[in-house]
Motif scaffolding. Structure first.
Motif, PDB file in Angstrom:
ATOM      1  N   ASN A 172      -5.688   1.868   6.921  1.00 34.96           N
ATOM      2  CA  ASN A 172      -4.470   1.061   6.831  1.00 34.96           C
ATOM      3  C   ASN A 172      -4.085   0.501   8.198  1.00 34.96           C
ATOM      4  O   ASN A 172      -4.318   1.128   9.237  1.00 34.96           O
ATOM      5  N   ARG A 185      -5.351  -0.952  -7.094  1.00 32.79           N
ATOM      6  CA  ARG A 185      -5.103   0.490  -7.005  1.00 32.79           C
ATOM      7  C   ARG A 185      -5.596   1.057  -5.679  1.00 32.79           C
ATOM      8  O   ARG A 185      -4.895   1.821  -5.012  1.00 32.79           O
ATOM      9  N   LEU A 212      -3.322  -0.146  -2.770  1.00 30.55           N
ATOM     10  CA  LEU A 212      -2.061   0.598  -2.718  1.00 30.55           C
ATOM     11  C   LEU A 212      -2.270   2.018  -2.184  1.00 30.55           C
ATOM     12  O   LEU A 212      -1.428   2.547  -1.453  1.00 30.55           O
ATOM     13  N   HIS A 213      -3.390   2.627  -2.539  1.00 32.67           N
ATOM     14  CA  HIS A 213      -3.704   3.963  -2.011  1.00 32.67           C
ATOM     15  C   HIS A 213      -3.875   3.903  -0.496  1.00 32.67           C
ATOM     16  O   HIS A 213      -3.392   4.776   0.238  1.00 32.67           O
ATOM     17  N   HIS A 225      -2.534   1.684   1.481  1.00 26.46           N
ATOM     18  CA  HIS A 225      -1.210   1.372   2.035  1.00 26.46           C
ATOM     19  C   HIS A 225      -0.312   2.617   2.085  1.00 26.46           C
ATOM     20  O   HIS A 225       0.405   2.841   3.067  1.00 26.46           O
ATOM     21  N   GLN A 226      -0.366   3.449   1.043  1.00 30.50           N
ATOM     22  CA  GLN A 226       0.514   4.616   0.968  1.00 30.50           C
ATOM     23  C   GLN A 226      -0.014   5.828   1.735  1.00 30.50           C
ATOM     24  O   GLN A 226       0.754   6.595   2.293  1.00 30.50           O
ATOM     25  N   HIS A 227      -1.354   6.047   1.726  1.00 34.47           N
ATOM     26  CA  HIS A 227      -1.938   7.251   2.335  1.00 34.47           C
ATOM     27  C   HIS A 227      -2.647   6.999   3.657  1.00 34.47           C
ATOM     28  O   HIS A 227      -3.097   7.946   4.305  1.00 34.47           O
TER      29      HIS A 227
END
Length: 166
Positions: free
Chosen positions: A94, A120, A123-124, A126-128
């Protein structure tokens, strides 16, 4: 060659063990000329030429310690062991500057992901902070990392892609 005695066998000895008599045309002709008798005397005579025999059959044993032999030997080849290649995970890292649409486009282009799966994974990431794009052999994983990094540089994005052994 007789395996036990280590001596040369006459063709008549070797083939009489199996109840066979085999001669090529030249040997038969020379036997006919040597005997100058009837062809049956020459072909079935006792003085046949000597030759070395190498066959997969071993001589039959008549009793003995191991019991009667079958007269055949099994020749096995060792099965080669095959190893599966080491597998490597290709990971996206990221950053705060690469647009999400660009990451989705990279996943679709270089990793053959459909729109839902690419979203999916994006987003993973971006979040993790990290997301797995796929698992490949070393050469393919290295190629994918290089392609993604070159594509990101070409479009002036700081997207980072790495690979690690699974």
């Amino acid at each position: 060659m007789d395996a036990k005695a280590g001596r040369r066998l006459a063709a008549s000895e070797v083939f009489s063990r199996r109840g066979l008599l085999v001669m090529d045309g030249a040997t038969r002709l020379s036997q006919l000329l040597a005997y100058r008798g009837t062809p049956t005397d020459a072909v079935w005579g006792a003085a046949l030429p000597t030759c070395e025999i190498a066959a997969a059959k071993e001589p039959r044993r008549e009793g003995g310690e191991d019991g009667p032999g079958s007269g055949t030997a099994v020749i096995t080849r060792p099965k080669p062991l095959t190893r599966h290649p080491n597998m490597y995970r290709v990971l996206l890292l990221n950053d705060d500057y690469t647009p999400m649409d660009f990451v989705v486009a990279v996943l679709r282009k270089y990793f053959n992901k459909n729109a839902d799966e690419a979203t999916r994974i994006m987003l993973h990431v971006h979040q993790h902070g990290v997301g797995e794009c796929g698992v490949f052999t070393y050469e393919i994983a290295e190629m994918k990392v290089t392609q993604v990094m070159d594509h990101a540089r070409k479009h002036q994005h700081p997207l980072q892609c790495i690979m690690e052994k699974k």
